[in-house]
Design a protein around this motif. Structure first.
Motif, PDB file in Angstrom:
ATOM      1  N   LEU A  53     -35.594 -16.704 -14.139  1.00 36.67           N
ATOM      2  CA  LEU A  53     -34.255 -17.143 -14.519  1.00 36.67           C
ATOM      3  C   LEU A  53     -33.747 -16.409 -15.756  1.00 36.67           C
ATOM      4  N   GLY A  54     -34.638 -15.851 -16.527  1.00 37.48           N
ATOM      5  CA  GLY A  54     -34.248 -15.156 -17.739  1.00 37.48           C
ATOM      6  C   GLY A  54     -34.243 -16.078 -18.940  1.00 37.48           C
ATOM      7  N   GLY A  55     -33.743 -15.568 -20.055  1.00 38.00           N
ATOM      8  CA  GLY A  55     -33.736 -16.339 -21.275  1.00 38.00           C
ATOM      9  C   GLY A  55     -34.961 -16.080 -22.120  1.00 38.00           C
ATOM     10  N   ASP A  56     -35.005 -16.711 -23.308  1.00 43.76           N
ATOM     11  CA  ASP A  56     -36.070 -16.456 -24.271  1.00 43.76           C
ATOM     12  C   ASP A  56     -37.173 -17.502 -24.249  1.00 43.76           C
ATOM     13  N   ASN A  57     -36.936 -18.674 -23.651  1.00 44.65           N
ATOM     14  CA  ASN A  57     -37.932 -19.749 -23.622  1.00 44.65           C
ATOM     15  C   ASN A  57     -38.537 -19.870 -22.229  1.00 44.65           C
ATOM     16  N   ASP A  58     -39.864 -19.967 -22.177  1.00 43.12           N
ATOM     17  CA  ASP A  58     -40.591 -20.097 -20.910  1.00 43.12           C
ATOM     18  C   ASP A  58     -41.442 -21.365 -20.964  1.00 43.12           C
ATOM     19  N   TYR A  59     -41.036 -22.383 -20.198  1.00 39.24           N
ATOM     20  CA  TYR A  59     -41.806 -23.625 -20.187  1.00 39.24           C
ATOM     21  C   TYR A  59     -41.421 -24.433 -18.947  1.00 39.24           C
ATOM     22  N   TYR A  60     -42.188 -25.471 -18.694  1.00 38.64           N
ATOM     23  CA  TYR A  60     -41.791 -26.454 -17.684  1.00 38.64           C
ATOM     24  C   TYR A  60     -42.031 -27.847 -18.254  1.00 38.64           C
ATOM     25  N   LEU A  92     -28.518 -26.605 -12.941  1.00 42.17           N
ATOM     26  CA  LEU A  92     -28.695 -25.254 -13.463  1.00 42.17           C
ATOM     27  C   LEU A  92     -27.969 -25.181 -14.798  1.00 42.17           C
ATOM     28  N   ALA A  93     -28.707 -24.868 -15.891  1.00 43.51           N
ATOM     29  CA  ALA A  93     -28.129 -24.935 -17.233  1.00 43.51           C
ATOM     30  C   ALA A  93     -28.347 -23.628 -17.980  1.00 43.51           C
ATOM     31  N   TYR A  94     -27.339 -23.284 -18.791  1.00 43.18           N
ATOM     32  CA  TYR A  94     -27.413 -22.130 -19.692  1.00 43.18           C
ATOM     33  C   TYR A  94     -27.119 -22.630 -21.099  1.00 43.18           C
ATOM     34  N   GLU A  95     -28.040 -22.356 -22.047  1.00 39.88           N
ATOM     35  CA  GLU A  95     -27.906 -22.859 -23.399  1.00 39.88           C
ATOM     36  C   GLU A  95     -28.136 -21.739 -24.414  1.00 39.88           C
ATOM     37  N   LYS A  96     -27.390 -21.807 -25.512  1.00 45.87           N
ATOM     38  CA  LYS A  96     -27.599 -20.928 -26.661  1.00 45.87           C
ATOM     39  C   LYS A  96     -28.049 -21.800 -27.826  1.00 45.87           C
ATOM     40  N   GLU A  97     -29.146 -21.390 -28.460  1.00 47.58           N
ATOM     41  CA  GLU A  97     -29.777 -22.202 -29.475  1.00 47.58           C
ATOM     42  C   GLU A  97     -29.920 -21.398 -30.759  1.00 47.58           C
ATOM     43  N   LYS A  98     -29.748 -22.111 -31.880  1.00 46.52           N
ATOM     44  CA  LYS A  98     -29.944 -21.447 -33.164  1.00 46.52           C
ATOM     45  C   LYS A  98     -30.668 -22.402 -34.109  1.00 46.52           C
ATOM     46  N   ILE A  99     -31.761 -21.923 -34.696  1.00 43.76           N
ATOM     47  CA  ILE A  99     -32.512 -22.691 -35.688  1.00 43.76           C
ATOM     48  C   ILE A  99     -32.421 -21.936 -37.008  1.00 43.76           C
ATOM     49  N   SER A 100     -31.892 -22.615 -38.022  1.00 45.95           N
ATOM     50  CA  SER A 100     -31.642 -21.958 -39.306  1.00 45.95           C
ATOM     51  C   SER A 100     -31.804 -22.953 -40.441  1.00 45.95           C
ATOM     52  N   GLU A 155     -32.047 -17.143 -33.099  1.00 47.65           N
ATOM     53  CA  GLU A 155     -31.213 -17.525 -31.956  1.00 47.65           C
ATOM     54  C   GLU A 155     -31.971 -17.293 -30.653  1.00 47.65           C
ATOM     55  N   TYR A 156     -31.772 -18.206 -29.706  1.00 43.10           N
ATOM     56  CA  TYR A 156     -32.457 -18.139 -28.420  1.00 43.10           C
ATOM     57  C   TYR A 156     -31.485 -18.503 -27.311  1.00 43.10           C
ATOM     58  N   THR A 157     -31.778 -18.036 -26.134  1.00 43.40           N
ATOM     59  CA  THR A 157     -31.076 -18.491 -24.934  1.00 43.40           C
ATOM     60  C   THR A 157     -32.096 -19.109 -23.992  1.00 43.40           C
ATOM     61  N   THR A 158     -31.680 -20.183 -23.322  1.00 40.92           N
ATOM     62  CA  THR A 158     -32.552 -20.854 -22.356  1.00 40.92           C
ATOM     63  C   THR A 158     -31.782 -21.035 -21.058  1.00 40.92           C
ATOM     64  N   VAL A 159     -32.365 -20.561 -19.966  1.00 37.19           N
ATOM     65  CA  VAL A 159     -31.808 -20.783 -18.638  1.00 37.19           C
ATOM     66  C   VAL A 159     -32.814 -21.634 -17.881  1.00 37.19           C
ATOM     67  N   SER A 160     -32.364 -22.776 -17.383  1.00 36.39           N
ATOM     68  CA  SER A 160     -33.301 -23.713 -16.739  1.00 36.39           C
ATOM     69  C   SER A 160     -32.740 -24.230 -15.420  1.00 36.39           C
ATOM     70  N   PHE A 161     -33.669 -24.623 -14.543  1.00 34.65           N
ATOM     71  CA  PHE A 161     -33.322 -25.242 -13.258  1.00 34.65           C
ATOM     72  C   PHE A 161     -34.133 -26.522 -13.141  1.00 34.65           C
ATOM     73  N   THR A 162     -33.421 -27.645 -12.854  1.00 35.21           N
ATOM     74  CA  THR A 162     -34.089 -28.953 -12.833  1.00 35.21           C
ATOM     75  C   THR A 162     -33.756 -29.709 -11.557  1.00 35.21           C
ATOM     76  N   PRO A 163     -34.684 -29.793 -10.606  1.00 32.26           N
ATOM     77  CA  PRO A 163     -34.490 -30.701  -9.464  1.00 32.26           C
ATOM     78  C   PRO A 163     -34.951 -32.118  -9.823  1.00 32.26           C
ATOM     79  N   ILE A 164     -34.201 -33.112  -9.332  1.00 28.83           N
ATOM     80  CA  ILE A 164     -34.496 -34.518  -9.633  1.00 28.83           C
ATOM     81  C   ILE A 164     -34.387 -35.329  -8.343  1.00 28.83           C
ATOM     82  N   LEU A 165     -35.329 -36.215  -8.136  1.00 26.62           N
ATOM     83  CA  LEU A 165     -35.263 -37.184  -7.037  1.00 26.62           C
ATOM     84  C   LEU A 165     -35.029 -38.565  -7.620  1.00 26.62           C
ATOM     85  N   ASN A 166     -33.979 -39.243  -7.160  1.00 28.61           N
ATOM     86  CA  ASN A 166     -33.645 -40.589  -7.614  1.00 28.61           C
ATOM     87  C   ASN A 166     -33.761 -41.562  -6.445  1.00 28.61           C
TER      88      ASN A 166
END
Length: 751
Positions: free
Chosen positions: A588-595, A526-534, A550-561
Motif C-alpha cells: 500500500l505504500g507509506g512510511d509505517n508498516d504494521y497490522y 481505505l485511509a490515507y494519513e499524514k502524521e507529524k511528531i514534533s 513527518e510520516y505517511t500511513t496508508v492502511s486498509f481495514t476490513p471489519i465484520l459486524n
C-alpha cells in the motif's frame, strides 16, 4: 280585551278541540321559548315544531320528548296563544340548575388539591347526579390510596336563588389503616412465601414511607388474584379458583388490615396426547417441532396459548395469511390428563397486492421501501413482514412505525406502512479527564436522513488544553439504492502529550455490504494519513525521539459486524460483535508498516423482572510487519467511562524506563453490568458494573501480568434531549493502592 280578540280566542279554543277530534288542520304562525336563562332559545328551537307547520298534537308531544333528551331541563309546558291575530306556540321550559361551586369539607389529612385532581369537573356545568356519585367514588378511592379505608363521603346540594346550586362533599376520614398481614388459605403446591412474591400488594414494612407498602388498592388486588391463578395454571392446575380476598380491619385507634387470599387448587393435569387435524402444507412432524408442550408434560396454559401462536405462524410464514388454529381440549378427570387436538384451517394462499407508505412527510418513499424484506407480488410471509417493520425501526428515522394489513380479496392483502418522522439531528456534549489531555470537552453534531434520502452527515470535535480533534463524515447507507454503504471521512487532529506534539491529517473511504441478511455486515476502510511528531521534550523517552518527523500511513481495514439486538439504542436482548484487521504499509505504500487486529462482543441477557445483564469482552493485538517501530498513537491504553471505570484514561498502560505511559501492543477488556429500571416511564435506569482490563507490551505474554479492576454504579437517562450517563467507578488495583473513586459523565441531545 275587545270583542274581536275574545272571539278569536274562543275560536282557537274550539279549533283545538275540533282538531283533536277531527284532525282539522291549523297553521302555526310563531314558535317561542320562555323560561330559559342560560341555554339559548336557538338550542331548544332545534327540537320544537316549526313555524309554518300544521298543528299536530303528536308532533308537539314528540318535540317535548326531544327537549327532555337534551338533559337540559326538568320540565316543559306548551301553551297556545293568539298574538296580533297570529297563532303562537310557546314552550315554557324549566332548566336544570347549574353548579356554581364545589366544596370539600372534613378533609384534614389529605390535601384538597390531591383530591380534586382526580375529580370530574362540575363547576359551571349543569348539575348531573351521575357525576356527583362518580365523584364520591373518586374521593373514596383517593382516601383508600392514603390508607383511610373507613372513609365515608356524602354529597349535599344546596339551592341558590339564580337557578344554580352549590355541591358540598362532606368527608368523614376515619382512622388511617395499613396492611400488616397477608394470609393464604388452601394452598398446598405453593408455599405462603412463594405466593407472597407473586403479589403486587405488600405488607407494611420498615421503608413503607418510601416504598408505599401496606396500601390496599382494589385494582392491584384484582391483578394479584389473576397472578396467583395464572401461576397455578402454568403448573397444570387448570381448575384452580382464587376467591376475592377478604379484608378485615381491626378495632382500635390504630387500624390494622389483614388480607386473606383463599385458594382452591383442584387437581393437577398432564397432557395425554397431542394431535393435529386439517394441516395439508405442514407435516405433523414440522408442527411438533415448534410446540413447547409435549405429551407427558404438565398442562401449562401460558405455553398452550404460545403454542397456538407458534403453530399459526408456521402457516402464515408460507403464505396462508388467514390460517386459523383452533385448539380442542378434552379432560379426563379420573386420569387427570388432557387430550389436545389442534384443528387447522389453512384457508387460501395469499399474496401481497400493494405496499402503501403513509405519514412520511420528510422521508422519501424509497428510503422506507428498500428496508422491506417483502415486495409487492410476493407470497405472504409473516416472518418477513415482521422483520421489515424491525428494519424500518432500526433506521432510527421515525418516532413510530406501524404495519397494518388490509384484506383486498380472499387471496391478496395490502400492507399499509404508517410512519411518523422524528427529529434526526443529534448533538452530544460530554466531558472527561485523562492523564494526557486533562479536562476535555466533546461536541458532536449529526444529521441522519439528510434531505429525506437516508444520508448521514457527522461532525465531531474534541477540545482540551492539549488536544484538538475534528472529523467530518458523509455516509450513504444505500448507495444507488443497493444494500451497499458508501462513506467518506475527513479528519484533522492535534495532540500535545507530555513529551511531544502530534499533528494528523487524513481522509478515509468506506464501503460496506451485508454478508448474511442484516445480521452480519462487512465494511472496508481505505485511509490515507499524514502524521507529524514534533516539539519533543528533552526528557522524553528514546522511543518518542525515534519517531520525530513527518510520516505517511496508508492502511486498509476490513471489519465484520454482527448484530441481533432488539433495539438500536437501548437493547435488552441480543448480541453485538465486531472483528477487524488493519493492515498498513507494505504494497500500500507509506512510511509505517504494521497490522492491528481486534475482536469484541457484547451480549445482552434479559433476567428476572426487568433486569438486564450485559457482558462485554474485547481483545486487541498490534505488531510490526517491517523494521520500524509501532506508531505510538496506535498503541492500546485503557481507563475511563468506556473501558475500565475508576481509572483515568490511559492509566492502564505499560511504562518505559522513565515511567511514561506509551501504550502496549496487547489489550484485554472485560465488562459486566446489571441494568435495572428506576423510573421506566421516564427512561431512567441504574446499573451496577464490574470492569477488568490489561495492556501488555511486546516483551510480555498475552494475559500475563496484572489486571486492573474496577466496580461501581451508573445512572442512565434516555431523556428528551438524548442519552445521559453518569458513572462512579472505584479502582481496586491502583499502583499506589488508593481506592478513591472517579465520576465520569456524558450526555447527548436532539435538534
Amino acid at each position: 280585551m275587545n270583542l274581536k280578540k275574545l272571539f278569536i280566542n274562543f275560536f282557537f279554543s274550539a279549533l283545538i278541540i275540533t282538531f283533536a277530534a277531527n284532525s282539522y288542520a291549523a297553521v302555526i304562525d310563531l314558535v317561542k321559548i320562555e323560561g330559559n336563562r342560560r341555554v339559548p332559545s336557538e338550542t331548544f328551537l332545534r327540537y320544537t315544531v316549526k313555524a309554518g307547520e300544521e298543528f299536530d298534537m303528536n308532533k308537539v308531544s314528540a318535540s317535548i320528548k326531544e327537549i327532555f333528551t337534551t338533559d337540559l331541563v326538568v320540565d316543559v309546558q306548551v301553551d297556545m296563544r293568539v298574538d296580533d291575530d297570529k297563532l303562537t306556540l310557546v314552550y315554557v321550559v324549566k332548566e336544570k340548575p347549574y353548579v356554581n361551586k364545589v366544596y370539600l369539607e372534613g378533609n384534614i389529612n389529605v390535601r384538597e388539591n390531591y383530591i380534586t385532581e382526580d375529580m370530574i369537573p362540575m363547576e359551571g356545568q349543569i348539575l348531573d347526579r351521575a357525576k356527583v356519585e362518580e365523584n364520591i367514588n373518586k374521593i373514596i378511592g383517593v382516601y383508600h390510596d392514603e390508607k383511610y379505608y373507613s372513609v365515608a363521603v356524602k354529597a349535599d346540594i344546596e339551592d341558590r336563588s339564580d337557578n344554580s346550586v352549590d355541591v358540598f362533599f362532606r368527608i368523614e376520614e376515619g382512622p388511617e389503616a395499613r396492611i400488616y398481614d397477608i394470609v393464604f388459605a388452601g394452598n398446598k403446591f405453593y408455599t405462603d412465601k412463594e405466593l407472597m412474591k407473586m403479589l403486587s400488594t405488600k405488607e407494611k414494612g420498615f421503608f413503607s414511607w418510601l416504598t408505599g407498602s401496606g396500601k390496599l388498592k382494589q385494582e392491584l388486588i384484582e391483578i394479584d388474584v389473576e397472578k396467583i391463578r395464572g401461576e397455578y395454571m402454568k403448573k397444570g392446575f387448570i381448575q384452580v379458583r382464587v376467591g376475592e380476598p377478604e379484608v378485615q380491619i381491626s378495632e382500635g385507634k390504630k387500624k390494622r388490615i389483614t388480607l386473606t387470599f383463599r385458594v382452591e387448587e383442584g387437581d393437577r393435569f398432564k397432557i395425554d396426547s397431542i394431535a393435529f387435524e386439517g394441516n395439508r402444507h405442514r407435516t405433523d412432524k414440522e408442527l411438533e417441532s415448534v410446540t413447547v408442550l409435549k405429551s407427558g408434560d404438565w398442562f401449562n396454559v401460558e405455553e398452550f396459548q404460545n403454542d397456538i401462536k407458534r403453530l399459526t405462524d408456521r402457516f402464515t410464514e408460507i403464505g396462508y395469511a388467514f390460517a386459523n388454529v383452533e385448539p380442542l381440549t378434552k379432560e379426563n378427570k379420573d386420569e387427570k390428563t388432557v387430550t389436545v387436538t389442534y384443528r387447522v384451517e389453512e384457508n387460501v394462499l395469499v399474496k401481497i397486492s400493494r405496499i402503501n407508505i403513509r405519514g412520511n412527510a420528510d422521508t422519501k418513499d424509497r428510503v422506507i421501501r428498500r428496508e422491506m424484506d417483502i415486495a409487492e407480488g410476493d407470497i405472504y410471509d409473516s416472518r418477513r413482514i415482521n422483520s421489515s417493520k424491525k428494519n424500518i425501526e432500526f433506521t432510527d428515522y421515525f418516532e413510530e412505525v406501524r404495519l397494518d394489513e388490509k384484506r383486498v380479496d380472499d387471496s391478496s392483502v395490502d400492507l399499509n406502512v404508517s410512519v411518523k418522522d422524528k427529529r434526526t439531528g443529534f448533538f452530544s456534549v460530554g466531558m472527561g479527564y485523562s492523564s494526557v489531555d486533562e479536562l476535555m470537552f466533546m461536541l458532536r453534531l449529526q444529521k441522519k436522513n439528510l434531505l429525506g434520502s437516508g444520508y448521514t452527515t457527522d461532525f465531531k470535535a474534541e477540545f482540551a488544553s492539549k488536544r484538538t480533534d475534528y472529523t467530518i463524515s458523509l455516509t450513504d447507507p444505500w448507495f444507488l439504492d443497493k444494500p451497499i454503504t458508501l462513506g467518506v471521512d475527513f479528519y484533522k487532529l492535534k495532540r500535545s502529550y507530555y513529551e511531544y506534539d502530534k499533528y494528523n491529517d487524513g481522509v478515509a473511504l468506506r464501503l460496506g455490504h451485508p454478508v448474511v441478511g442484516r445480521k452480519l455486515y462487512a465494511t472496508y476502510k481505505l485511509a490515507y494519513e499524514k502524521e507529524k511528531i514534533s516539539d519533543i521534550d528533552d526528557n522524553a523517552s528514546q522511543y518518542i525521539w525515534d519517531q520525530e518527523g513527518e510520516y505517511t500511513t496508508v492502511s486498509f481495514t476490513p471489519i465484520l459486524n454482527y448484530r441481533t439486538t432488539n433495539h438500536p439504542v437501548d437493547p435488552t436482548s441480543g448480541n453485538i460483535s465486531r472483528i477487524y484487521y488493519k493492515y498498513a504499509g507494505g504494497p500500500l505504500g507509506g512510511d509505517n508498516d504494521y497490522y492491528k487486529t481486534g475482536v469484541e462482543t457484547s451480549e445482552f441477557i434479559p433476567l428476572w423482572w426487568k433486569f438486564v445483564g450485559m457482558l462485554h469482552l474485547e481483545g486487541g493485538y498490534l505488531d510490526s510487519t517491517g523494521e520500524g517501530k509501532l506508531p505510538v498513537d496506535e498503541r492500546f491504553r485503557l481507563g475511563g467511562i468506556y473501558s475500565v471505570r475508576g481509572y483515568k484514561y490511559g492509566y492502564i498502560s505499560p511504562k518505559d524506563e522513565d515511567g511514561y505511559d506509551y501504550g502496549g501492543n496487547k489489550m484485554f477488556l472485560f465488562n459486566a453490568e446489571l441494568v435495572f429500571p428506576i423510573a421506566a416511564d421516564q427512561g431512567f435506569k441504574g446499573a451496577f458494573f464490574y470492569d477488568a482490563g490489561q495492556v501488555n507490551d511486546t516483551d510480555e505474554d498475552y494475559l500475563d501480568g496484572k489486571f486492573y479492576q474496577g466496580v461501581g454504579v451508573g445512572f442512565r437517562w434516555y431523556s428528551p434531549i438524548g442519552p445521559i450517563r453518569i458513572e462512579y467507578g472505584i479502582p481496586l488495583d491502583r499502583d499506589d493502592n488508593k481506592k478513591s473513586g472517579r465520576w465520569e459523565f456524558s450526555m447527548g441531545g436532539m435538534f
